[in-house]
Motif scaffolding. Structure first.
Motif, PDB file in Angstrom:
ATOM      1  N   SER A  34       0.842  -1.193   0.000  1.00 11.86           N
ATOM      2  CA  SER A  34       0.000   0.000   0.000  1.00 11.86           C
ATOM      3  C   SER A  34       0.877   1.242   0.000  1.00 11.86           C
ATOM      4  N   SER A  35       0.391   2.307  -0.624  1.00  7.44           N
ATOM      5  CA  SER A  35       1.067   3.599  -0.508  1.00  7.44           C
ATOM      6  C   SER A  35       0.863   4.106   0.923  1.00  7.44           C
ATOM      7  N   GLU A  36       1.588   5.146   1.301  1.00  3.35           N
ATOM      8  CA  GLU A  36       1.500   5.659   2.676  1.00  3.35           C
ATOM      9  C   GLU A  36       0.086   6.038   3.067  1.00  3.35           C
ATOM     10  N   ASP A  37      -0.702   6.572   2.127  1.00  4.38           N
ATOM     11  CA  ASP A  37      -2.075   6.981   2.428  1.00  4.38           C
ATOM     12  C   ASP A  37      -3.094   5.867   2.138  1.00  4.38           C
ATOM     13  N   ASN A  38      -2.608   4.687   1.745  1.00  3.12           N
ATOM     14  CA  ASN A  38      -3.442   3.520   1.416  1.00  3.12           C
ATOM     15  C   ASN A  38      -4.373   3.755   0.225  1.00  3.12           C
ATOM     16  N   GLU A  39      -4.097   4.781  -0.574  1.00  4.69           N
ATOM     17  CA  GLU A  39      -4.934   5.082  -1.733  1.00  4.69           C
ATOM     18  C   GLU A  39      -4.530   4.268  -2.961  1.00  4.69           C
ATOM     19  N   GLU A  40      -3.269   3.848  -3.024  1.00  6.51           N
ATOM     20  CA  GLU A  40      -2.772   3.096  -4.174  1.00  6.51           C
ATOM     21  C   GLU A  40      -2.095   1.812  -3.710  1.00  6.51           C
TER      22      GLU A  40
END
Length: 105
Positions: A60-66
């Motif tokens: 996951s990306s740091e913001d969990n968006e990607e």
């Protein structure tokens, strides 16, 4: 608590069956994952591609968006970032053939 990333959920639900992933650069490939896991909202997976000897890791990306894809060439030491996943679906070739046949009608 926020929702889980929908692409990560799809990958997790399709595994252990092969998964067709589309990356943000338009690359499409079929992957088979050895494992997938969530830790709260964060997602990780590791596996291989059907047409390549490299290892692949999803995170996951740091913001969990990607959901990001990394590749380690066979026998290599380092990882290279390939990009983000824009779509994930079951890689069932029979279902794809049926869809193609019905689209041509």
């Amino acid at each position: 608590m926020a929702d889980l990333n929908p692409i990560a959920k799809r990958i997790h639900n399709v595994t252990p069956d092969p998964v067709r992933l589309t990356l943000d650069d338009g690359t499409e490939a079929v992957f088979e994952f050895e494992w997938t896991e969530f830790f709260q909202q964060e997602f990780q997976a590791e596996g291989s591609r059907s047409d390549d000897d490299a290892s692949y890791r999803l995170v996951s990306s740091e913001d969990n968006e990607e959901i990001l894809v990394g590749r380690q060439p066979a026998g290599g030491d380092g990882w290279e970032m390939l990009g983000a996943i824009t779509a994930a679906e079951a890689a069932d070739s029979d279902a794809e053939a049926a869809n193609t046949d019905s689209d041509e009608s």
